[in-house]
Design an enzyme around this catalytic site. Structure first.
Site, short mmCIF file in Angstrom:
data_model
loop_
_atom_site.label_atom_id
_atom_site.label_comp_id
_atom_site.label_asym_id
_atom_site.label_seq_id
_atom_site.Cartn_x
_atom_site.Cartn_y
_atom_site.Cartn_z
N LYS A 56 3.30 7.09 -3.76
CA LYS A 56 2.69 6.20 -2.77
C LYS A 56 2.94 4.73 -3.12
CE LYS A 56 -0.02 4.27 0.24
NZ LYS A 56 0.24 4.22 1.66
N CYS B 226 -1.46 -2.87 2.40
CA CYS B 226 -0.61 -2.01 1.54
C CYS B 226 0.34 -2.83 0.68
CB CYS B 226 0.22 -1.07 2.40
SG CYS B 226 -0.71 -0.04 3.48
N1 SAJ Z 1 7.34 -7.07 7.56
C1 SAJ Z 1 8.42 -7.94 7.52
N2 SAJ Z 1 9.68 -7.45 7.71
C2 SAJ Z 1 9.90 -6.12 7.96
C3 SAJ Z 1 8.78 -5.25 8.00
C4 SAJ Z 1 7.51 -5.74 7.79
O1 SAJ Z 1 8.26 -9.15 7.31
O2 SAJ Z 1 11.04 -5.73 8.17
C5 SAJ Z 1 5.99 -7.60 7.31
C6 SAJ Z 1 5.04 -7.40 8.48
O3 SAJ Z 1 5.08 -8.52 9.34
C7 SAJ Z 1 3.69 -7.28 7.78
C8 SAJ Z 1 4.04 -6.66 6.45
O4 SAJ Z 1 5.43 -6.85 6.25
O5 SAJ Z 1 3.14 -8.55 7.54
C9 SAJ Z 1 3.73 -5.17 6.36
O6 SAJ Z 1 4.33 -4.58 7.47
P1 SAJ Z 1 4.61 -2.97 7.51
O7 SAJ Z 1 5.50 -2.71 8.68
O8 SAJ Z 1 5.07 -2.52 6.19
O9 SAJ Z 1 3.21 -2.38 7.89
P2 SAJ Z 1 2.08 -1.85 6.93
O10 SAJ Z 1 1.67 -2.84 5.93
O11 SAJ Z 1 1.04 -1.27 7.82
O12 SAJ Z 1 2.86 -0.71 6.17
C10 SAJ Z 1 2.53 0.60 6.38
C11 SAJ Z 1 2.88 1.29 5.12
N3 SAJ Z 1 2.41 2.63 5.27
C12 SAJ Z 1 1.50 3.06 4.38
O13 SAJ Z 1 1.14 2.41 3.42
C13 SAJ Z 1 0.99 4.41 4.64
C14 SAJ Z 1 4.38 1.27 4.93
O14 SAJ Z 1 4.71 2.09 3.81
C15 SAJ Z 1 5.08 1.84 6.13
O15 SAJ Z 1 6.49 1.74 5.94
C16 SAJ Z 1 4.69 1.05 7.35
O16 SAJ Z 1 3.25 1.14 7.49
C17 SAJ Z 1 5.33 1.69 8.57
O17 SAJ Z 1 6.31 1.13 9.04
O18 SAJ Z 1 4.86 2.78 8.92
#
Ligand code: SAJ
Length: 437
Positions: free
Chosen positions: A223, A277
């Site tokens: 995780k 996360c």
């Molecule tokens: N972000 C970027 N660039 C990207 C992707 C995300 O700047 O290419 C930023 C987003 O704006 C945000 C942060 O990163 O501020 C996190 O974004 P995220 O898409 O990773 O969303 P989270 O934090 O909800 O991540 C969760 C995580 N899932 C779990 O912990 C169960 C992550 O592992 C997953 O990959 C993500 O959801 C998902 O895409 O499902």
């Protein structure tokens, strides 16, 4: 040694009682989904208001969560899900899932107070033969060094002899809570192989994804590693954006062309990394080596790169204002978006917070708008008196906007969502996209 065979039988019959401690983004969907699957579920939370709201059949979780509000109403009305603030009711549970916060402090050390309090409350009330599963994200080694000792001390019982423990990390994501819970694969980390198998027999009722059995430390590593992996990859995209700005390139075009190369997948550069996360889990993964006095260089450097992106956006904004001959003192900036990612009201660790602090520290007046957050929801108008607009979150309401209608003569687009607009017309405003030199 307890036999988990009869627990597996009750799981097969759907008569096992499931307790869920912590009714937040993880716990509430979990509780509702097991209730939907036919199990009697007891949900426990410290927050009496939250319990009251759920008891009335309403989901306290904001933002777009397809299906969740309806499911909570359905299972509470059917009395399949019973919620309470009284941990004593866990004495009826055969399985207890723990989904409480596991934050890190300003020194990046994990704070397990909430987890330990939940474990003590479970230990004091659980009966012999109970299986306790931690769904919260925990550092490698936490099951052994925190979960087991606290449960044994508070129950006076012994793991494996009297009760079972496991770790099944959640993979939920705001906006897709039910979808991820039902469809993504899960690692069932059992303190023993039999516990892991019994965990799979439990989750089989709600998870359509693969259920892999493993030991606890493997589940803890998987995780935290999957999120550290994502954070490092986002940091690469961000570093590439900074290089493109310096080199006179366009990172949005560069990443698109790089990703045509097999096996490449440059993620999206942006205004920073927020949420519950990614800012935390890399530090949890690193804990075992940090405790040895060593620092994993790549993971730590990636965290620093991502954390500095809001400061970079602030610097770009300051330079644009100064370039337009606008005195920073008293200049007015509109910040669009203060949740941590698009189309959610979840603002935990939002990059915008750091941006706003930095802009205000420079003497700028800052107004915040966000269609998903009540206190920041107000009608935008091009007549609003601002010198610049900074886009921090790609909410769909902003993607649909034409930036020429935004107030102020400067638009800083930290998510690169309006590049097509700016490319089309000789803009009546100065458009600056992150990662474009
Ligand atoms: N972000 C970027 N660039 C990207 C992707 C995300 O700047 O290419 C930023 C987003 O704006 C945000 C942060 O990163 O501020 C996190 O974004 P995220 O898409 O990773 O969303 P989270 O934090 O909800 O991540 C969760 C995580 N899932 C779990 O912990 C169960 C992550 O592992 C997953 O990959 C993500 O959801 C998902 O895409 O499902």
């Amino acid at each position: 040694m307890i036999s988990l065979r009869d627990l597996r039988e009750r799981l097969g019959e759907g008569t096992a009682v499931i307790g869920v401690v912590g009714l937040g983004y993880v716990g509430l969907p979990v509780a509702a989904t097991f209730a939907e699957a036919g199990f009697p579920v007891i949900g426990v939370d410290l927050d009496a208001e939250r319990v009251e709201e759920i008891r009335a059949g309403r989901s306290p979780i904001g933002g777009d969560e397809p299906g969740l509000a309806e499911l909570v109403q359905e299972v509470t009305e059917a009395e399949a899900l019973r919620v309470t603030t009284d941990h004593g009711e866990l004495s009826e549970a055969d399985v207890v899932l723990i989904a409480v916060e596991t934050p890190i402090d300003e020194t990046k050390k994990p704070r397990f107070e909430a987890l330990e309090a939940a474990l003590r409350a479970v230990g004091e009330n659980m009966h012999r033969g109970t299986m306790v599963i931690v769904e919260s994200t925990i550092a490698p080694g936490t099951t052994e060094h925190v979960v087991r000792p606290v449960l044994e001390a508070s129950s006076g019982m012994e793991v494996n002899r009297d009760f079972a423990i496991g770790h099944c990390p959640e993979r939920v994501m705001p906006g897709k809570l039910l979808h991820n819970l039902r469809s993504l694969s899960r690692v069932c980390g059992g303190y023993t192989q039999e516990t892991a198998v019994t965990m799979a027999a439990l989750y089989r009722h709600v998870v359509r994804g693969e259920l892999d059995t493993a030991d606890c430390v493997t589940a803890e590593l998987v995780k935290t590693a999957e999120n550290a992996y994502r954070d490092v990859n986002i940091a690469f995209a961000n570093e590439l954006a900074l290089i493109c700005e310096a080199a006179g390139g366009d990172v949005w075009q560069v990443r698109e062309l790089v990703n045509k190369s097999p096996g490449r997948n440059v993620l999206l550069p942006g205004a920073g990394v927020g949420g519950h996360c990614l800012p935390k889990d890399p530090w949890l993964l690193a804990l075992p080596v940090l405790e040895l006095g060593r620092k994993p260089r790549l993971i730590v450097a990636a965290r620093q790169t991502n954390d500095e992106m809001p400061l970079h956006v602030a610097e770009v904004t300051r330079q644009a204002l100064q370039g337009a001959g606008i005195d920073l003192a008293g200049a007015r900036v509109l910040v669009l978006g203060c949740s941590y990612r698009e189309n959610t009201d979840d603002a935990r660790n939002a990059p915008s917070r750091r941006l706003v602090e930095e802009l205000r520290r420079s003497g700028l007046e800052v107004a915040i708008h966000d269609p998903f957050i009540e206190e920041h929801r107000w009608p935008l108008s091009e007549d609003d008196e601002f010198d610049a607009t900074v886009l921090m979150v790609a909410h769909r309401q902003y993607v649909e906007l034409d930036p020429s209608g935004l107030p102020g003569g400067i638009v800083v687009d930290a998510r690169g969502i309006w590049r097509q607009h700016a490319a089309r017309e000789p803009a009546s405003y100065r458009y600056i996209a992150l990662g474009v030199g």
